[in-house]
Design a protein around this motif. Structure first.
Motif, PDB file in Angstrom:
ATOM      1  N   GLU A   1      38.309  48.594  51.399  1.00  0.00           N
ATOM      2  CA  GLU A   1      38.922  48.233  50.131  1.00  0.00           C
ATOM      3  C   GLU A   1      40.448  48.340  50.095  1.00  0.00           C
ATOM      4  OE1 GLU A   1      36.633  50.833  50.242  1.00  0.00           O
ATOM      5  OE2 GLU A   1      34.848  49.695  49.700  1.00  0.00           O
ATOM      6  N   ALA A   2      41.029  49.169  50.949  1.00  0.00           N
ATOM      7  CA  ALA A   2      42.468  49.424  50.833  1.00  0.00           C
ATOM      8  C   ALA A   2      43.054  49.894  52.153  1.00  0.00           C
ATOM      9  CB  ALA A   2      42.728  50.476  49.760  1.00  0.00           C
ATOM     10  N   ASP A   3      44.335  49.687  52.298  1.00  0.00           N
ATOM     11  CA  ASP A   3      45.098  50.200  53.433  1.00  0.00           C
ATOM     12  C   ASP A   3      46.254  51.027  52.875  1.00  0.00           C
ATOM     13  OD1 ASP A   3      43.502  48.495  54.923  1.00  0.00           O
ATOM     14  OD2 ASP A   3      45.090  47.044  55.294  1.00  0.00           O
ATOM     15  N   VAL A   4      46.571  52.122  53.561  1.00  0.00           N
ATOM     16  CA  VAL A   4      47.747  52.914  53.226  1.00  0.00           C
ATOM     17  C   VAL A   4      48.603  52.986  54.478  1.00  0.00           C
ATOM     18  CG1 VAL A   4      48.606  55.184  52.560  1.00  0.00           C
ATOM     19  CG2 VAL A   4      46.536  54.275  51.498  1.00  0.00           C
ATOM     20  N   THR A   5      49.862  52.629  54.340  1.00  0.00           N
ATOM     21  CA  THR A   5      50.776  52.601  55.469  1.00  0.00           C
ATOM     22  C   THR A   5      51.907  53.594  55.230  1.00  0.00           C
ATOM     23  OG1 THR A   5      50.305  50.265  55.823  1.00  0.00           O
ATOM     24  CG2 THR A   5      52.321  51.119  56.803  1.00  0.00           C
TER      25      THR A   5
ATOM     26  N   LEU B   1      52.074  54.524  60.721  1.00  0.00           N
ATOM     27  CA  LEU B   1      50.761  55.152  60.555  1.00  0.00           C
ATOM     28  C   LEU B   1      50.018  54.377  59.480  1.00  0.00           C
ATOM     29  CD1 LEU B   1      48.734  57.592  60.868  1.00  0.00           C
ATOM     30  CD2 LEU B   1      50.046  58.679  59.029  1.00  0.00           C
ATOM     31  N   VAL B   2      48.747  54.058  59.733  1.00  0.00           N
ATOM     32  CA  VAL B   2      47.959  53.344  58.730  1.00  0.00           C
ATOM     33  C   VAL B   2      46.559  53.941  58.642  1.00  0.00           C
ATOM     34  CG1 VAL B   2      47.197  51.521  60.306  1.00  0.00           C
ATOM     35  CG2 VAL B   2      47.285  51.061  57.878  1.00  0.00           C
ATOM     36  N   LEU B   3      46.070  54.099  57.416  1.00  0.00           N
ATOM     37  CA  LEU B   3      44.691  54.477  57.128  1.00  0.00           C
ATOM     38  C   LEU B   3      44.058  53.261  56.469  1.00  0.00           C
ATOM     39  CD1 LEU B   3      45.237  57.986  55.509  1.00  0.00           C
ATOM     40  CD2 LEU B   3      44.710  57.475  57.897  1.00  0.00           C
ATOM     41  N   GLU B   4      42.910  52.828  56.982  1.00  0.00           N
ATOM     42  CA  GLU B   4      42.275  51.618  56.467  1.00  0.00           C
ATOM     43  C   GLU B   4      40.849  51.912  56.029  1.00  0.00           C
ATOM     44  OE1 GLU B   4      42.349  48.738  59.603  1.00  0.00           O
ATOM     45  OE2 GLU B   4      44.524  48.734  59.738  1.00  0.00           O
TER      46      GLU B   4
ATOM     47  N   ILE C   1      36.900  56.025  55.833  1.00  0.00           N
ATOM     48  CA  ILE C   1      38.077  55.338  56.342  1.00  0.00           C
ATOM     49  C   ILE C   1      37.623  54.715  57.653  1.00  0.00           C
ATOM     50  CG2 ILE C   1      40.372  55.651  57.325  1.00  0.00           C
ATOM     51  CD1 ILE C   1      40.907  57.718  55.192  1.00  0.00           C
ATOM     52  N   THR C   2      37.745  53.403  57.734  1.00  0.00           N
ATOM     53  CA  THR C   2      37.218  52.712  58.903  1.00  0.00           C
ATOM     54  C   THR C   2      38.116  52.855  60.118  1.00  0.00           C
ATOM     55  OG1 THR C   2      38.238  50.637  58.165  1.00  0.00           O
ATOM     56  CG2 THR C   2      35.955  51.041  57.518  1.00  0.00           C
ATOM     57  N   ARG C   3      39.391  53.155  59.863  1.00  0.00           N
ATOM     58  CA  ARG C   3      40.293  53.275  60.993  1.00  0.00           C
ATOM     59  C   ARG C   3      41.543  54.043  60.585  1.00  0.00           C
ATOM     60  NH1 ARG C   3      41.300  47.794  64.016  1.00  0.00           N
ATOM     61  NH2 ARG C   3      40.625  47.225  61.943  1.00  0.00           N
TER      62      ARG C   3
ATOM     63  N   HIS D   1      53.984  54.804  39.347  1.00  0.00           N
ATOM     64  CA  HIS D   1      53.245  55.697  40.228  1.00  0.00           C
ATOM     65  C   HIS D   1      51.916  55.049  40.575  1.00  0.00           C
ATOM     66  CE1 HIS D   1      51.819  59.376  42.079  1.00  0.00           C
ATOM     67  NE2 HIS D   1      50.662  59.125  41.493  1.00  0.00           N
ATOM     68  N   ILE D   2      51.607  54.976  41.868  1.00  0.00           N
ATOM     69  CA  ILE D   2      50.346  54.418  42.347  1.00  0.00           C
ATOM     70  C   ILE D   2      49.632  55.505  43.138  1.00  0.00           C
ATOM     71  CG2 ILE D   2      49.275  52.701  43.842  1.00  0.00           C
ATOM     72  CD1 ILE D   2      51.706  50.891  43.241  1.00  0.00           C
ATOM     73  N   GLY D   3      48.347  55.674  42.849  1.00  0.00           N
ATOM     74  CA  GLY D   3      47.524  56.630  43.581  1.00  0.00           C
ATOM     75  C   GLY D   3      46.335  55.921  44.197  1.00  0.00           C
ATOM     76  N   ILE D   4      46.040  56.221  45.451  1.00  0.00           N
ATOM     77  CA  ILE D   4      44.859  55.678  46.120  1.00  0.00           C
ATOM     78  C   ILE D   4      44.067  56.860  46.657  1.00  0.00           C
ATOM     79  CG2 ILE D   4      43.970  54.270  48.009  1.00  0.00           C
ATOM     80  CD1 ILE D   4      46.531  52.621  47.860  1.00  0.00           C
ATOM     81  N   SER D   5      42.785  56.917  46.284  1.00  0.00           N
ATOM     82  CA  SER D   5      41.889  57.969  46.755  1.00  0.00           C
ATOM     83  C   SER D   5      40.737  57.326  47.497  1.00  0.00           C
ATOM     84  CB  SER D   5      41.347  58.784  45.578  1.00  0.00           C
ATOM     85  OG  SER D   5      42.406  59.387  44.871  1.00  0.00           O
ATOM     86  N   PHE D   6      40.519  57.754  48.726  1.00  0.00           N
ATOM     87  CA  PHE D   6      39.409  57.254  49.523  1.00  0.00           C
ATOM     88  C   PHE D   6      38.229  58.200  49.363  1.00  0.00           C
ATOM     89  CE2 PHE D   6      43.045  55.542  51.977  1.00  0.00           C
ATOM     90  CZ  PHE D   6      42.699  54.195  51.983  1.00  0.00           C
TER      91      PHE D   6
END
Length: 100
Positions: free
Chosen positions: A50-54, A44-47, A29-31, A20-25
């Motif tokens: 430090e990280a990108d979520v696709t 769809l991508v959130l950038e 979010i720059t884009r 399980h991987i969790g990413i919290s911004f």
């Protein structure tokens, strides 16, 4: 309460379980972008810095009914997030104006 922006990543790997991987911004979010790849697959991508979520379709394949359901959930959650941000921002601006 305010703090410095950051992105939090967590990962848990337990024997016999799926990782399980969790990413919290907690940073800007720059884009946020969405488009359709040449293959016809929506994307769809959130950038952030430090990280990108696709997010894309199940198994990178054709759009399924489940993909449509997830896309609707993302849309509804984003609309709610926008409404909450606008409301809280307006309340903060109004409180700042009243204090001045």
């Amino acid at each position: 309460m305010t703090g410095r922006p950051y992105t939090h990543l967590s990962m848990s790997i337990d024997p016999g379980e799926r990782p399980h991987i969790g990413i919290s911004f907690y940073a800007s979010i720059t884009r946020a972008r969405a488009w359709v790849l040449e293959s016809g697959r929506p994307y769809l991508v959130l950038e952030s810095d430090e990280a990108d979520v696709t997010v894309s379709t199940t198994g990178a394949g054709p759009v399924t009914a489940e993909d449509l359901d997830i896309a609707r959930q993302i849309f509804n959650a984003a609309a709610r997030y926008l409404a909450d941000c606008e409301r809280i921002h307006a309340e903060h601006a109004q409180a700042s104006d009243s204090a001045a």
